[in-house]
Motif scaffolding. Structure first.
Motif, short mmCIF file in Angstrom:
data_model
loop_
_atom_site.label_atom_id
_atom_site.label_comp_id
_atom_site.label_asym_id
_atom_site.label_seq_id
_atom_site.Cartn_x
_atom_site.Cartn_y
_atom_site.Cartn_z
N HIS A 140 -10.58 -26.10 34.11
CA HIS A 140 -9.30 -26.78 34.12
C HIS A 140 -8.91 -27.36 32.76
N TYR A 141 -9.79 -28.10 32.14
CA TYR A 141 -9.43 -28.76 30.89
C TYR A 141 -9.16 -27.74 29.79
N PHE A 142 -9.97 -26.67 29.78
CA PHE A 142 -9.78 -25.66 28.73
C PHE A 142 -8.46 -24.92 28.95
N ASP A 143 -8.06 -24.74 30.24
CA ASP A 143 -6.75 -24.14 30.52
C ASP A 143 -5.64 -25.02 29.97
N LEU A 144 -5.79 -26.34 30.17
CA LEU A 144 -4.79 -27.28 29.67
C LEU A 144 -4.67 -27.20 28.15
N VAL A 145 -5.84 -27.06 27.51
CA VAL A 145 -5.85 -27.06 26.05
C VAL A 145 -5.23 -25.77 25.51
N ARG A 146 -5.70 -24.63 26.03
CA ARG A 146 -5.24 -23.38 25.41
C ARG A 146 -3.77 -23.11 25.73
N THR A 147 -3.29 -23.62 26.89
CA THR A 147 -1.86 -23.41 27.19
C THR A 147 -1.03 -24.56 26.63
N MET B 240 -11.79 -15.08 25.89
CA MET B 240 -11.67 -15.26 24.44
C MET B 240 -10.27 -14.91 23.97
N ASN B 241 -9.75 -13.81 24.48
CA ASN B 241 -8.39 -13.42 24.09
C ASN B 241 -7.38 -14.49 24.48
N MET B 242 -7.54 -15.02 25.67
CA MET B 242 -6.58 -16.02 26.13
C MET B 242 -6.70 -17.29 25.30
N TRP B 243 -7.93 -17.60 24.89
CA TRP B 243 -8.12 -18.79 24.04
C TRP B 243 -7.38 -18.60 22.71
N ASN B 244 -7.59 -17.44 22.10
CA ASN B 244 -6.93 -17.19 20.82
C ASN B 244 -5.43 -17.11 20.98
N ALA B 245 -4.96 -16.59 22.13
CA ALA B 245 -3.52 -16.50 22.36
C ALA B 245 -2.89 -17.89 22.24
N GLY B 246 -3.65 -18.90 22.63
CA GLY B 246 -3.12 -20.25 22.57
C GLY B 246 -3.12 -20.83 21.17
N PHE B 247 -3.98 -20.34 20.31
CA PHE B 247 -4.10 -20.96 18.99
C PHE B 247 -3.60 -20.07 17.86
N ASP B 248 -3.57 -18.76 18.14
CA ASP B 248 -3.12 -17.81 17.12
C ASP B 248 -1.77 -17.28 17.59
N LYS B 249 -0.80 -18.20 17.62
CA LYS B 249 0.48 -17.92 18.28
C LYS B 249 1.15 -16.66 17.76
N GLY B 250 1.04 -16.41 16.48
CA GLY B 250 1.71 -15.24 15.89
C GLY B 250 1.27 -13.93 16.52
N LYS B 251 0.03 -13.89 16.94
CA LYS B 251 -0.48 -12.64 17.50
C LYS B 251 -0.70 -12.75 19.01
N ALA B 252 -0.05 -13.77 19.62
CA ALA B 252 -0.28 -14.03 21.04
C ALA B 252 -0.05 -12.79 21.89
N ALA C 8 -1.80 -13.44 31.77
CA ALA C 8 -1.45 -12.63 30.60
C ALA C 8 -0.24 -11.77 30.91
N LEU C 9 -0.24 -11.20 32.11
CA LEU C 9 0.89 -10.34 32.49
C LEU C 9 2.18 -11.14 32.55
N ALA C 10 2.07 -12.34 33.10
CA ALA C 10 3.26 -13.18 33.20
C ALA C 10 3.77 -13.51 31.82
N GLU C 11 2.83 -13.78 30.88
CA GLU C 11 3.24 -14.09 29.51
C GLU C 11 3.92 -12.89 28.86
N LEU C 12 3.50 -11.69 29.30
CA LEU C 12 4.09 -10.48 28.74
C LEU C 12 5.39 -10.12 29.45
N GLY C 13 5.74 -10.92 30.48
CA GLY C 13 6.96 -10.64 31.23
C GLY C 13 6.78 -9.59 32.31
N ARG C 14 5.53 -9.19 32.53
CA ARG C 14 5.31 -8.19 33.59
C ARG C 14 5.07 -8.95 34.89
N ASP C 15 6.16 -9.65 35.35
CA ASP C 15 6.03 -10.60 36.46
C ASP C 15 5.55 -9.96 37.74
#
Lengths: 508, 1052
Positions: free
Chosen positions: A452-459, A236-248, A400-407
Motif C-alpha cells: 500500500h505505502y509503496f503504491d502511494l509513493v510511486r503514484t 520495478m517498471n511501475m516504480w520507475n514509471a513513477g519517478f522517471d516521468k519522461g519515460k513513463a 499500466a494498461l489504464a495509464e496507457l489508455g487501454r481502459d
C-alpha cells in the motif's frame, strides 16, 4: 661417475616427490567448509540458493518489517491502547505521522521491535554478494549441473539480487550498485532509477531461462520461477514509471507486456476465496514469490514479524488474557472507503463483523488462517510471508494498461480479481476514475501484504489528502521524506557515501 | 692514513714468510706412527689432519681408531688440527717415531662447529649471522624456562621476561618487529607473538603453541620450551639473518634457535648430579596506606573537596568511615601479603653418560619445582631424556633419542600470566578484616582455594640415521614423533562462586610426525676448491584437537567429579576451534663453494608447500645467497700475529610465509539452518575471500664482520642488517555496501634496520686466574613502510576499553606508536587556564572548565574543548636498544660470573599507577589508597607539579585528571638489570676423590637481583609486549639459589 650418480638420485627424488606431494598436501579440512570444496554439486547450488532466500527473509523477519515499511506510514492504522503492552503498539501511529526519528530513537517502549534494523542495508548486500558469487561460479561451471539447470540457477541468483536491490530502492532511494563477485571497494550511491533500470536489463536476460512453475509442489512460489521474475520486473517498471516521468510510457508498455505474458502463460490462477487459507499458507498456484514458513519444518519466526501479530486476537491468538483485543486497527473511515457500498466477499471472509469497529475489536482474518486452535502458545498463525501474488500482478498490469489508455483491457483484468472476490464488476468509466479504482482495488486486495505505502509513493498519491492521512508536501517528497534513514554505519570506510538528507536534517 | 696502514700490512705480510724460509736447512725423513685421543674423554679421534708446520702441507690423517702413520723429516714440527678442537703442535724429538697426542676442545671461536641446515659445519665456511651460547652459560641458575637465561646473551635476540609466572614465557623477538597484529583491548592488548623456530636435536618445535590465544589461553598454556631441562643443554645456537634461516623455510622467518642436548662422551661411565635449593621472594610491592591512615585520608579528601553539604553528612552514613570503633572496620589488613609469599624450592638433575666413538649413551633425569610468589600458583617439571649413538664403522651412524617430560602448572584462578583476581583484591580497603576461619571474601577464596591442575605431557622420539657409501657422499634420514597431551581441570569452591561449586575441564592433544631425508656431497678439488652440496626434503604431519566442558553448578564442594551432565548447568564443550590437521612438504638445497677457505660462496633455495595454502599456489620459495671473505687467510695478512682471524660476511635472503589459508583465499561456507526444509549453505560474511593474498616476504640483507685479535684475546662480532617485511597481513574494514566485514589484505609493510655488536675480551688468562668480559648490544629501529591505500598512511586502532589507549600506525615513523592526549603539566592557578576569546569561556572538558590543579591537556585542535579530537601520536612501545653484559672471573677454585641485561629507549604506559591513583575518584569506595605523599602532586595554587590534584572527586568524571589515555603515564622504560650473580667453588680434586667423587662444586646464584631504572613503577620489564604496565601482571620474583654439582667416581 660420481656426478652422474648424483644426478640420477636427484632425478629420482624429484620424480617421486612431484605428484605424490600434491596428494600429500591436499587436505580437506573437516572442521570447516572452505570455498574450494563448495560448489561441487547441484545440491550445493540449491543449498546456496536457499541461503539467499534465508538471508533476504531475515530482513523481513528481524522486525515488523512488512507493516512498518509497506502499510502504516500513511496513517490508516491506529494502535489500541488497551491491548497488551499498549504503549509499545503506539509505534504504528508514530509511523503514521512519518516520524521515523522518534520511532528509531532509543529507549522507546517499542525498542524490542528493533526498527533500527530497517536502516541497515548490509544484509541486502550480503544477498547481492552471495548471488554474484553464485553467478560467477555457475559461469565457470559446476560439476553435476546440466546446461538447463545452470540457466535456471542463474535466473534464481539474478532474481535474488534484483529482489534485494528492489527492496533497498523502495526503502532508501539511491543505493550503491554492483554485480561483480567478491566486490570489495566502497561505492557511491547510484541514482535509484538507474539501479532499477540496471536490474531490469539484468533480469530480462535471465527471465526466459526459468520454468513457469515447478512440478514439485514444495517448490511452488518458494523457488523463483519465471512468474517471480515477471512480477519483479513489473513492480520495478511501475516504480520507475513513477519517478522517471519522461519515460513513463515505456515503463507502462513494459509492464503491460509482462503482465499479459504472465496471464497468457496460464501457469498461475486465482484460487476461490473459500480456499484462501491455502493461499496464505503458501505454495499455492496463486503464489508468485513468497518466503515459505511452516511449523512442521520447525521454522521459527520472530514473534513480531508477521502482520497478523498486530491485527488478530483471541481465539486466533492465545492466551486469551493478553489477546482480548488486537494491538492495532485500520481506521473505520478507511475501511468504509474500501468496502462500504458494494458487495464484496472479502469484507466478510477477510474480516468479521468488527470491520468498522475503529478499535481493537477489529480483526483481519485474512491472516488469521492456519492459526493454532488448541493449546495456549503465544504464536502467530502459521502463514507464509507472501511477496508477490498473482492477483497483485493482474492489478498492476491493469494499472499500466489504464495509464496507457487501454481502459477496456484494464477493466477486464480488474474484473478477474473482483470475480474471485465475488464482488460486482467495475461499472465506472475509464481515465482517472478507473485508475483510482484500480488503486483502491489494490488496497483492498493486498491489504497487509506490504504494497500500500509503496503504491502511494510511486503514484504520488501520498501528496494528496484524498489518499493519505499523512500527506507529504511535494518539497518533502522530493527531499526523500518517503525513504527510511540510512544507518550511519554506511559512512564507515566509505568516503563516497552520503546519508538521506531529509532524515539527517531532522526529518521535516 | 688508511692507505698507509694498508701498505704496512701488505709489507709485513709479504716479508715474514721469506725470512722464515731462509733460516731452515733440509733434514732426513722418518716414519712416525701414533694415536690421537681426546684429552677429556680419552676417545680416539678420527679425521684429524696432520701437517708439517714448515711446509704447511698436509702429510696425513688419522683413521677411525685415531691411528696414523706418516713420513716426515726428522725433528719436524707437526700440526694436528680438526674441527672443534684446539690445534696442537708437536715437535718431534730426535729419534722419536711413536707419539701419543691428546687434543682438547678449543675455545677459538673461528673453529667452532655450528649447525646450518641440519649439517655440522665450521664457522669459517658459513656465511650467516649466528651466535652460540654454551650450555654452561645457562646453567647454575634454576629457571622454569631456559629462555629466561638467554636474555642479554645474544645481540639482536630481544627477550623480555615480562611475567614472573613460573612456567610461562616472556616475549622473544629476533631483530625487531615482524608483525602488526594486535589483539585484545585495554591493558590486555597484546602483539601476536613471532617467536623463533626451535630445533631441538634436529627436531623442529613450535614454541608459540601455548600462546595461541594470547592472554585468553585455553588449556594449560605450557610452552614446549618450558619443558627442556637446562642441565641437559650442550649448546644453544641463534640464527638471525635470512641466509642462516632460509633453509628452514617459512617457519624460520622469525629466526631459528637450535638447541643441542648433551651426548655421551666418556669412556668410563659418568654420573653427574646437580641440585639447586632456591628461594623466590616477591619484589617490592606497591605501597598502600593502612588502617587509620586510609580512613583519615579519605575523610580529609571529602571534607576539603566536598561540593555539597550532603557529601559531608554522607561521611556519617558511611560505616567504614564513621564507625572506626567497629571491630569489623577497625583493621589494617595488608591484602598484598595475603596473596604474595616467599617460597622455597628445589631442583634435582641426574645425568648418566658413557661410551666411546663407536657407541655412546646418555640419560638425564630431571625434576624442577617452583612455587609461585602468588599463592596457589606454581610449576613442576619432570623429565627423562635419553639418547644413544651407535657408529659401528665410518659409513654408518644411528642416533636415537627419547624425550619425555611432564609439566604441571598451577594458575590459581587467573590465566597465569595475568592474575586479575589478585590484582583486584590487592586493592581492597585495608579497613576490611583479614581472611579468617569465619570470614573471608569470595574473591579471596577464589584466588586461594581454586583448585587448578594443569598438565602437559610431552613425549618425543627421534631416530636419525646416516650412511656414507663413499667418502664425501652421505645420506641421512631423521624421523620423529612428538606427542603432547594437555589437561586442565579447575574446581572453584562454592564460597568463591555465589555458593555454587563450579568445574571446568580441558583436554587437548597435538602431535607432529616429522621426517627429513638428507643428501650431502663434499668434495675438495686440487686442495683449493671445496664444494659442499646439501639437499633435503622435509615432511610434517600435524594434528591437534581439544575439548572443554564446564559445569556451572555442582551439588557441593565435596563432589568434584565425576560430574555427569546437567542439561541446565552444563556449559561449553565440544571441540574447540583450534582443531588442526595439516601437512607440510618442503624441498631444500644448498651449494657451498670455497676457495682455499678464503672465499666462500653459498647459495640456497627452499620450497615450502603447506596443506593450508591451497593447491593453486602450493609452494612458497625461499632463496638466499651468502658470501664470506676470510681476510686473515689472505697471504698479505697471514702472518700478522695479532690477528687470529678476520672475516667479512655479506648475505641476502628471503623468508616467505604464506599468509593465506584455504579460508582466507576461498572463504568459509557455513551451514545456516534450514529454509523450506532444505539445508542452506552460504558464505561467511565476516571476511571476504581474497584469492590475491600474497605471502609475507621477509627480505634481509646482512653485512657482518668478525675478528679475533691477539690469539682470540679479543673477539669482535659486528652485524648490520636491513630486514624488510612486505605483504604483511592487515585487515581492512569494508564499507557496508560490500556486505562483508573485512578484507584480509597484505598491503602493509615494515622495515627493521639495526646493528649488533658483541665484544668478548679475555682480559686475564693465566693459570689459576682468568677474567673474561663480554658486552653485546643491538640497536633496532622499525619503520612502517606501507598501509593499504585507503588509509592514507595512517590507521588508528581504537581501543574500546576504558583505557582508551589507542595505537596508531603511521607510515614513516616507528610502527607501534601510542595515540594519547598530551599532558603538558598541571595548571598552577586558575588564571593559567586559557580562555576562548570567542566565547569568554575557559578551556573545558565535558562542560566543566579546567581550574588550578587540573592537568594541562594539549588542545590539539584549538577549539577550547577537550574531546576525542585532541589525541596525538607519540612514543614507541618497542625497545630501541637491547643487550647484555657479562663478566666471568675464575681464581683458583673460585668462580664469579655476573650477567646483566639492558633495554633502552622504550615507552611504557604506567597503567598500574593510573589505576591505583585514580582510586581517589571515589573516597566512599572501599578501595585501598596509595600514599601520594612522595609523588609530586599539586596541592595548592602556585604549585608546579607533575601530577594533577587527585582529590577533587566531585569533578572527577568530567575532568578525568588521571585518565589513562594521557602522556602523563608514558614513561621511559630503560633499565639495566643484574640478572645473575654466580659465585662458585670447586673442591679440591684430591680431597673429593677420597669420598668417592670425581669432582664437586658448590655455587650460590641469583636471578633478577636488581634493576636500575628511572621508571616510577616497580619493574620496567614486567610490562606487556605493547609496553603496558598492567596492574594484574604477575610480579617477577627475585631468586636466591644454592646449588651443587657432583660427579661420582665410577672408575676403578
Amino acid at each position: 661417475m660420481m656426478k652422474k650418480t648424483i644426478h640420477y638420485i636427484l632425478l629420482l627424488l624429484v620424480s617421486l616427490a612431484g605428484p605424490g606431494c600434491k596428494k600429500f598436501l591436499d587436505i580437506q579440512p573437516i572442521d570447516k567448509l572452505s570455498g574450494n570444496n563448495f560448489y561441487q554439486s547441484k545440491e550445493d547450488v540449491v543449498a546456496n540458493i536457499y541461503d539467499l532466500s534465508r538471508k533476504l527473509f531475515n530482513k523481513v523477519n528481524e522486525t515488523h518489517f512488512i507493516g512498518a515499511t509497506g502499510e502504516y506510514r500513511s496513517g490508516e492504522v491506529l494502535s489500541e491502547s488497551q491491548s497488551d503492552n499498549g504503549p509499545a503498539r503506539a509505534y504504528v501511529e508514530v509511523l503514521g505521522r512519518n516520524d521515523l526519528l522518534t520511532l528509531l530513537s532509543g529507549n522507546q517502549p517499542w525498542s524490542f521491535y528493533n526498527f533500527w534494523r530497517i536502516t541497515e542495508w548490509g544484509e541486502y548486500y550480503q544477498v547481492i554478494q552471495g548471488a554474484n558469487i553464485l553467478l560467477s561460479k555457475l559461469e565457470k561451471g559446476i560439476p553435476g549441473v546440466s546446461e538447463t539447470e545452470k540457466k535456471q540457477f542463474e535466473g534464481e541468483a539474478a532474481f535474488a539480487r534484483s529482489m534485494a536491490y528492489f527492496f533497498m530502492v523502495r526503502l532508501y532511494g539511491d543505493v550503491p550498485y554492483f554485480t561483480d563477485a567478491f566486490h570489495s571497494t566502497a561505492l557511491p550511491r547510484e541514482k535509484m532509477v538507474t539501479v532499477i533500470n540496471n536490474c531490469i536489463t539484468d533480469l530480462t536476460q535471465y527471465k526466459d531461462n526459468l520454468p513457469w512453475s515447478y512440478s514439485d509442489p514444495a517448490l511452488k512460489g518458494v523457488r523463483a520461477s519465471r512468474g517471480s521474475i515477471i512480477a519483479l520486473l513489473m513492480n520495478m517498471n511501475m516504480w520507475n514509471a513513477g519517478f522517471d516521468k519522461g519515460k513513463a510510457e515505456h515503463y507502462y508498455e513494459e509492464t503491460a507486456a509482462l503482465g499479459n505474458e504472465l496471464i497468457a502463460s496460464g501457469a498461475y490462477r486465482l484460487l476461490p476465496l473459500s480456499e484462501w487459507s491455502t493461499v496464505i499458507k503458501g505454495r499455492s498456484d496463486e503464489s508468485l514469490f513468497e518466503f515459505y514458513r511452516s511449523v512442521n519444518y520447525n521454522d521459527a519466526n520472530s514473534a513480531v514479524a508477521p502482520i497478523s501479530d498486530m491485527f488478530v486476537h483471541y481465539p486466533y491468538k492465545r492466551p486469551e488474557y493478553t489477546h482480548r483485543v488486537s494491538f492495532a486497527y485500520f481506521r473505520a473511515e478507511y475501511m468504509q472507503k474500501l468496502y462500504l457500498g458494494s458487495a464484496d466477499r472479502r469484507a466478510t471472509v477477510w474480516f468479521d463483523e468488527n470491520i468498522y469497529a475503529d478499535n481493537g475489536k477489529f480483526m483481519m482474518l485474512k491472516f488469521a488462517q492456519n492459526s493454532f486452535i488448541t493449546g495456549e502458545e503465544d504464536k502467530n498463525p502459521d502463514n507464509t510471508f507472501m511477496i508477490f501474488r498473482y492477483a497483485g500482478e493482474i492489478l498492476l498490469c491493469a494499472e499500466a494498461l489504464a495509464e496507457l489508455g487501454r481502459d477496456e483491457e484494464a477493466i477486464k483484468l480488474v474484473n478477474i480479481v473482483r470475480d474471485r472476490a465475488e464482488a460486482g464488476h467495475y461499472a465506472g468509466g475509464g481515465g482517472p476514475d478507473l485508475k483510482d479504482f484500480i488503486f483502491l482495488e489494490r488496497s483492498r486486495e493486498l491489504m497487509g501484504e506490504g504494497h500500500h505505502y509503496f503504491d502511494l509513493v510511486r503514484t504520488h498519491r501520498i501528496l494528496s489528502s484524498t489518499w493519505s492521512y499523512n500527506v507529504l508536501t511535494l518539497d518533502k517528497f522530493n527531499r526523500g521524506a518517503w525513504t527510511w534513514p540510512v544507518s550511519r554505519s554506511a559512512l564507515d570506510n566509505n568516503p563516497y557515501m552520503t546519508l538521506n538528507d531529509y532524515w539527517t536534517n531532522g526529518g521535516n | 692514513m688508511k692507505l698507509r696502514l694498508f701498505f704496512l700490512l701488505l709489507l709485513t705480510g709479504g716479508l715474514f714468510p721469506s725470512w722464515s724460509l731462509l733460516a731452515q736447512a733440509p733434514s732426513p725423513t722418518v716414519t712416525v706412527r701414533g694415536t690421537v685421543m681426546n684429552k677429556t674423554s680419552n676417545a680416539p679421534l678420527q679425521s684429524v689432519t696432520i701437517a708439517n708446520e714448515k711446509t704447511g702441507k698436509g702429510v696425513g690423517m688419522t683413521d677411525a681408531e685415531g691411528h696414523f702413520e706418516i713420513r716426515v723429516p726428522a725433528n719436524a714440527s707437526l700440526i694436528f688440527s680438526s674441527v672443534g678442537l684446539a690445534t696442537k703442535k708437536v715437535k718431534l724429538e730426535p729419534g722419536q717415531t711413536n707419539i701419543k697426542v691428546a687434543m682438547e676442545a678449543n675455545n677459538r671461536s673461528m673453529d667452532d662447529a655450528i649447525i646450518v641446515a641440519y649439517q655440522r659445519r665450521t664457522k669459517e665456511t658459513t656465511t650467516g649471522a649466528v651466535n652460540v651460547v654454551m650450555g654452561k652459560e645457562v646453567q647454575d641458575v634454576p629457571v622454569s624456562n631456559v629462555e629466561q637465561l638467554l636474555q642479554g646473551k645474544v645481540p639482536g635476540l630481544n627477550i623480555q621476561n615480562n611475567t614472573g609466572a613460573p612456567g610461562f614465557r616472556g616475549s622473544v623477538q629476533v631483530r625487531g618487529l615482524s608483525n602488526l597484529s594486535i589483539s585484545g583491548s585495554g591493558s590486555e592488548s597484546f602483539l601476536q607473538p613471532t617467536s623463533p623456530l626451535y630445533i631441538i636435536d634436529g627436531v623442529p618445535i613450535d614454541a608459540d603453541k601455548a600462546s595461541e590465544y594470547g592472554f585468553q589461553t585455553q588449556g594449560p598454556g605450557i610452552s614446549p620450551v618450558s619443558l627442556i631441562p637446562p642441565e641437559d643443554i650442550e649448546s644453544i645456537q641463534v640464527l638471525k639473518d635470512a641466509q642462516a634461516t632460509s633453509m628452514y623455510g617459512s617457519r624460520g622467518a622469525y629466526g631459528v634457535i637450535i638447541i643441542t642436548t648433551r651426548r655421551g662422551n666418556s669412556k668410563i661411565p659418568r654420573v653427574r648430579y646437580t641440585s639447586n635449593y632456591f628461594m623466590t621472594t616477591p619484589p617490592k610491592l606497591r605501597e598502600t596506606l593502612g588502617g587509620n591512615a586510609e580512613r583519615r585520608l579519605k575523610i580529609g579528601q571529602i571534607i576539603s573537596n566536598a561540593r555539597t553539604y550532603d557529601d559531608i553528612t554522607r561521611i556519617n552514613r558511611t560505616a567504614f568511615l564513621a564507625d572506626s570503633l567497629n571491630a569489623y572496620w577497625n583493621n589494617s589488613t595488608n591484602w598484598q601479603a595475603v596473596f604474595y609469599r616467599t617460597t622455597y624450592n628445589q631442583t634435582h638433575n641426574l645425568a648418566l653418560d658413557g661410551g666411546n666413538a663407536k657407541f655412546n649413551y646418555k640419560t638425564n633425569l630431571g625434576y624442577y619445582t617452583e612455587k609461585g610468589v602468588i599463592k596457589n600458583t606454581g610449576f613442576d617439571r619432570y623429565n627423562l631424556n635419553m639418547n644413544m649413538e651407535f657408529k659401528p664403522n665410518d659409513k654408518f651412524r644411528v642416533f636415537s633419542s627419547l624425550f619425555g617430560s611432564l609439566g604441571m602448572q598451577g594458575k590459581g584462578n587467573g590465566l597465569g600470566i595475568l592474575q586479575q583476581g589478585v590484582a583486584d583484591n590487592g586493592t581492597a580497603s585495608t579497613l576490611y578484616p583479614p581472611p579468617s576461619y569465619y570470614q573471608s571474601s569470595g574473591a579471596v577464596v577464589s584466588a586461594l582455594k581454586t583448585k587448578n591442575d594443569n598438565n602437559s605431557r610431552n613425549l618425543r622420539a627421534n631416530v636419525d640415521m646416516r650412511y656414507e657409501p663413499f667418502p664425501g657422499v652421505a645420506f641421512s634420514s631423521s624421523l620423529s614423533y612428538d606427542n603432547t597431551s594437555e589437561t586442565e581441570s579447575t574446581f572453584t569452591p562454592a564460597a568463591a562462586n555465589n555458593q555454587f561449586a563450579r568445574v571446568y575441564d580441558f583436554t587437548g592433544k597435538n602431535f607432529t610426525l616429522y621426517n627429513r631425508n638428507n643428501f650431502t656431497y663434499f668434495k675438495t678439488i686440487a686442495k683449493a676448491h671445496t664444494i659442499f652440496i646439501n639437499a633435503f626434503n622435509e615432511i610434517y604431519k600435524q594434528g591437534a584437537q581439544s575439548r572443554i566442558t564446564r559445569q556451572e553448578k555442582t551439588p557441593n564442594d565435596q563432589v568434584q567429579g565425576p560430574i555427569g551432565f546437567d542439561s541446565y548447568y552444563s556449559r561449553g564443550g565440544g571441540v574447540l576451534a583450534n582443531f588442526k590437521n595439516a601437512t607440510i612438504a618442503s624441498f631444500a638445497g644448498s651449494i657451498s663453494y670455497d676457495y682455499q677457505k678464503r672465499f666462500v660462496a653459498e647459495f640456497s633455495y627452499r620450497l615450502d608447500g603447506t596443506s593450508s595454502n591451497g593447491l593453486e599456489n602450493l609452494y612458497s620459495r625461499n632463496p638466499s645467497i651468502g658470501l664470506r671473505w676470510n681476510i686473515s687467510k689472505e697471504k698479505w695478512l697471514k702472518d700478522l700475529i695479532w690477528l687470529s682471524y678476520g672475516a667479512l660476511r655479506l648475505t641476502w635472503g628471503q623468508n616467505i610465509v604464506p599468509t593465506g589459508n584455504l579460508q582466507s583465499i576461498y572463504g568459509i561456507y557455513n551451514l545456516n539452518g534450514n529454509f523450506n526444509n532444505n539445508p542452506t549453505i552460504g558464505i561467511n560474511y565476516d571476511q571476504i575471500p581474497n584469492p590475491f593474498l600474497k605471502p609475507t616476504t621477509t627480505t634481509q640483507y646482512n653485512l657482518g664482520f668478525e675478528t679475533g685479535l691477539l690469539n682470540d684475546k679479543f673477539v669482535v662480532n659486528f652485524d648490520a642488517y636491513i630486514k624488510k617485511v612486505d605483504n604483511l597481513l592487515f585487515d581492512r574494514n569494508l564499507a557496508t555496501n560490500t556486505g562483508f566485514g573485512k578484507l584480509a589484505s597484505n598491503d602493509a609493510g615494515i622495515a627493521n634496520y639495526g646493528y649488533e655488536l658483541m665484544v668478548t675480551a679475555r682480559l686475564i688468562a693465566k693459570k689459576g686466574f682468568t677474567w673474561t668480559v663480554s658486552v653485546n648490544g643491538a640497536v633496532n629501529r622499525d619503520v612502517l613502510l606501507r598501509l593499504p591505500a585507503e588509509n592514507n598512511g595512517q590507521y588508528i586502532r581504537i581501543d574500546n576499553s576504558d583505557y582508551r589507549q589507542h595505537t596508531v600506525f603511521r607510515v614513516g615513523r616507528n610502527t607501534l606508536s601510542n595515540y594519547l592526549i598530551r599532558n603538558l603539566g598541571v595548571y598552577s592557578t586558575d588564571n593559567d587556564v586559557p580562555v576562548d576569546p570567542a566565547t569568554g569561556k575557559r578551556y573545558q572538558s565535558n562542560g566543566i572548565p579546567f581550574k588550578a590543579g587540573d592537568p594541562i591537556f594539549k588542545d590539539v585542535n584549538g577549539d577550547y574543548v577537550l574531546d576525542g579530537r585532541d589525541y596525538e601520536v607519540g612514543g614507541n612501545s618497542q625497545p630501541l636498544v637491547t643487550g647484555g653484559i657479562s663478566t666471568n672471573v675464575t681464581y683458583k677454585n673460585f668462580g664469579l660470573n655476573v650477567y646483566a641485561t639492558f633495554t633502552a629507549k622504550r615507552t611504557i604506559l604506567n597503567n598500574a599507577l593510573s589505576d591505583r591513583m585514580s582510586i581517589t575518584r571515589d573516597p566512599f569506595d572501599l578501595r585501598a589508597v596509595v600514599p601520594l605523599s612522595d609523588l609530586d602532586i599539586w596541592r595548592k595554587p602556585g604549585d608546579h607539579a607533575r601530577y594533577p590534584n587527585p582529590y577533587d572527586y566531585g569533578r572527577y568524571n568530567q575532568i578525568q585528571p588521571l585518565r589513562p589515555d594521557q602522556t602523563l603515564w608514558a614513561e621511559d622504560g630503560s633499565y639495566l638489570k643484574i640478572n645473575n650473580v654466580i659465585v662458585s667453588y670447586m673442591f679440591n680434586k684430591a680431597l673429593v676423590r677420597k669420598i668417592g667423587f670425581n669432582s664437586a662444586r658448590i655455587y650460590f646464584s641469583t636471578e633478577n637481583l636488581i634493576t636500575f631504572s628511572g621508571y616510577s613503577g616497580p619493574n620496567p620489564e614486567n610490562v606487556t609486549t605493547l609496553g603496558r604496565d598492567v596492574s594484574s601482571g604477575y610480579a617477577v620474583p627475585r631468586k636466591y639459589n644454592l646449588g651443587i654439582n657432583i660427579e661420582l667416581n665410577t672408575g676403578n
